[in-house]
Design an enzyme around this catalytic site. Sequence first.
Site, mmCIF file in Angstrom:
data_model
loop_
_atom_site.group_PDB
_atom_site.id
_atom_site.type_symbol
_atom_site.label_atom_id
_atom_site.label_comp_id
_atom_site.label_asym_id
_atom_site.label_seq_id
_atom_site.Cartn_x
_atom_site.Cartn_y
_atom_site.Cartn_z
ATOM 1 N N LYS A 105 0.856 -1.191 0.000
ATOM 2 C CA LYS A 105 0.000 0.000 0.000
ATOM 3 C C LYS A 105 0.879 1.223 0.000
ATOM 4 O O LYS A 105 1.804 1.337 0.816
ATOM 5 C CB LYS A 105 -0.892 -0.015 1.266
ATOM 6 C CG LYS A 105 -1.840 1.155 1.365
ATOM 7 C CD LYS A 105 -3.153 0.862 0.687
ATOM 8 C CE LYS A 105 -3.972 2.099 0.407
ATOM 9 N NZ LYS A 105 -3.634 2.809 -0.854
ATOM 10 N N GLN A 126 7.261 3.825 3.886
ATOM 11 C CA GLN A 126 5.841 3.441 3.915
ATOM 12 C C GLN A 126 5.610 2.182 4.757
ATOM 13 O O GLN A 126 4.580 2.035 5.396
ATOM 14 C CB GLN A 126 5.366 3.216 2.469
ATOM 15 C CG GLN A 126 3.866 3.247 2.290
ATOM 16 C CD GLN A 126 3.307 4.664 2.185
ATOM 17 O OE1 GLN A 126 3.864 5.511 1.505
ATOM 18 N NE2 GLN A 126 2.211 4.933 2.869
ATOM 19 N N LYS A 129 5.412 3.419 8.360
ATOM 20 C CA LYS A 129 4.258 4.306 8.519
ATOM 21 C C LYS A 129 2.966 3.492 8.550
ATOM 22 O O LYS A 129 2.114 3.665 9.412
ATOM 23 C CB LYS A 129 4.219 5.289 7.334
ATOM 24 C CG LYS A 129 3.059 6.241 7.365
ATOM 25 C CD LYS A 129 2.960 7.054 6.091
ATOM 26 C CE LYS A 129 4.278 7.714 5.748
ATOM 27 N NZ LYS A 129 4.151 8.707 4.678
ATOM 28 N N LYS A 141 5.263 1.740 -3.108
ATOM 29 C CA LYS A 141 5.204 3.101 -3.654
ATOM 30 C C LYS A 141 5.470 3.009 -5.145
ATOM 31 O O LYS A 141 6.081 2.051 -5.613
ATOM 32 C CB LYS A 141 6.275 3.969 -2.987
ATOM 33 C CG LYS A 141 6.054 5.464 -3.135
ATOM 34 C CD LYS A 141 5.065 6.006 -2.129
ATOM 35 C CE LYS A 141 4.706 7.447 -2.423
ATOM 36 N NZ LYS A 141 3.893 8.046 -1.355
ATOM 37 N N GLY A 180 -2.835 8.284 -4.311
ATOM 38 C CA GLY A 180 -2.199 9.477 -4.867
ATOM 39 C C GLY A 180 -0.956 9.874 -4.092
ATOM 40 O O GLY A 180 -0.644 9.326 -3.049
ATOM 41 N N ASP A 181 -0.236 10.822 -4.641
ATOM 42 C CA ASP A 181 0.908 11.472 -3.984
ATOM 43 C C ASP A 181 1.133 12.741 -4.804
ATOM 44 O O ASP A 181 0.201 13.204 -5.499
ATOM 45 C CB ASP A 181 2.141 10.539 -3.976
ATOM 46 C CG ASP A 181 3.270 11.061 -3.084
ATOM 47 O OD1 ASP A 181 3.181 10.900 -1.864
ATOM 48 O OD2 ASP A 181 4.238 11.663 -3.615
ATOM 49 N N THR A 225 -4.595 13.564 5.130
ATOM 50 C CA THR A 225 -3.174 13.743 5.454
ATOM 51 C C THR A 225 -2.948 15.082 6.158
ATOM 52 O O THR A 225 -2.263 15.154 7.193
ATOM 53 C CB THR A 225 -2.302 13.632 4.184
ATOM 54 O OG1 THR A 225 -2.681 12.450 3.480
ATOM 55 C CG2 THR A 225 -0.837 13.557 4.536
ATOM 56 N N ASN A 256 -2.416 19.041 -1.940
ATOM 57 C CA ASN A 256 -3.416 18.334 -1.131
ATOM 58 C C ASN A 256 -3.109 18.395 0.366
ATOM 59 O O ASN A 256 -3.963 18.770 1.176
ATOM 60 C CB ASN A 256 -3.509 16.880 -1.607
ATOM 61 C CG ASN A 256 -4.393 16.060 -0.690
ATOM 62 O OD1 ASN A 256 -3.912 15.335 0.170
ATOM 63 N ND2 ASN A 256 -5.697 16.209 -0.830
ATOM 64 N N SER A 393 -6.917 5.751 3.763
ATOM 65 C CA SER A 393 -6.942 4.872 2.582
ATOM 66 C C SER A 393 -7.328 3.458 3.006
ATOM 67 O O SER A 393 -8.105 2.774 2.337
ATOM 68 C CB SER A 393 -5.577 4.835 1.896
ATOM 69 O OG SER A 393 -5.441 5.908 0.998
#
Length: 461
Positions: A105, A126, A129, A141, A180-181, A225, A256, A393
């Site tokens: 993820k 990630q 996290k 990622k 997204g990023d 976020t 964002n 998410s």
Amino acid sequence: MTTITNEVTQGEFQAAKKYVDDVYEIVKKRNPGESEFHQAVQEIFESLTPVFAKNPKYIQHNILERMVEPERIISFRVPWVDDNGNVRVNRGYRVQFSSAIGPYKGGLRFHPSVSASIIKFLGFEQIFKNSLTGQPIGGGKGGSDFDPKGKSDNEVMRFTQSFMTELYRHIGPDIDVPAGDIGVGAREIGYMFGQYKRLRGGYEAGVLTGKGIQYGGSLARTEATGFGTVYFVDEMLQDKGQTFDGRTVVVSGSGNVSIYAIEKATQLGAKVVACSDSNGYIYDENGIDVATVKQLKEVERKRISEYVNVHPTAQYVEGCSSIWSIPCDIALPCATQNEINAEAAQMLVNNGVKAIGEGANMPSTLEAIEIFLKNDVLFGPAKAANAGGVAVSALEMAQNSSRVPWTFEEVDAKLHNIMKNIFKNSKEAAAEFGHEGNLVVGANIAGFVKVADAMISQGVI
Ligand code: NAP
């Protein structure tokens, strides 16, 4: 033998340090020239020595060397045709880092600076996290060196369709779930979801998160976020008997994460006086009007410099890095990696900054972090502070599986609770391993232990 804490001897500590140093040398040798990846690995490794000293089983199972090697790296050609009929080529990536505690993820980033090193640093962070969120999600990622800036909607659609035409065979709701990023928002996710659905011939809503609300997205994912970063900083402040109320805040970026960090900080009574994009920053002593930023960035896709046309009392300054020279109580770097170097960190400290919350991934260099910690600035590291996005998410995935959507208030309350828990777990882990108050160490350890134990349970795979 000398005892350096109640439970760890000097010998055990030295053995742990040697193990960590040896694996770091392997990382550098095996991934030459990947400076961002090395930096992310170094930050985590520095925190883990006390864990290895206390639990030699992690050394016996060679957990670190296994963890730094992605389970799979996919890199592929993305050909597409621009509006003038020219054939263009970009490179796509997906790094499937760890599936120890759940499907891979992590977001997709579209930005010209994207490289294997950038995607690997993001994918590695990630893992920890995602573990910190308490949700069952592994680490991954991806992205491309494609630049959506200045491209027409049709160009973005053709590019994302081509990107998904390769990526679709590697992902799925129980395999790998991108989101997204930087450069990947609702528009890009929509086009990618459409192409995935078409190629698969089935409606697998849980394959991507950050979807539009009409087709399986979660309420509060867009805000998650930025809101989560502010909730986390609020926990750090409350722990010291302080709040956001009446504080001056500087937020970098205007995408964002930044927009919803500005919104939540303002709701909590702070005055956000500046935000930026990669060209420059705006300073508004009356407090940034977030509705204008949303209109410019989310709707019109314009530059932040245009803000002063709507609010003539505000100032626009060319060049984004000097935003850290603005005196503030709280700084929220929400743009990109390494945007706060030692010089910027020292400037913030000299101007009396009290707290930093990393909305972006790895926005502070290792030297900058050291300066903040040395000067007793409350420091919320990215892994912990910006985990709200991926946490929601995972809540989107849960809603997709159950086919039952939740209200904004339900999701926001869960997010708030997750951020409180991340703060608590990070604080406790830091204290347990002799680093009271150091949330960098605490978050790294709290994230690591769960993944490492899952890896041991699952054998050498
Ligand atoms: P975004 O919506 O694309 O916004 C990115 C913002 O940062 C824009 O204002 C952009 O300015 C600026 N920026 C990007 N690259 C820059 C650079 N090299 N130098 C200076 N400014 C730059 O992206 P986002 O989703 O807000 O992501 C921002 C950060 O948060 C990233 O580090 C990302 O990995 C992290 N993050 C995001 C999420 C999420 O849910 N979206 C979750 C966790 C962490 P321009 O428009 O001029 O490029």
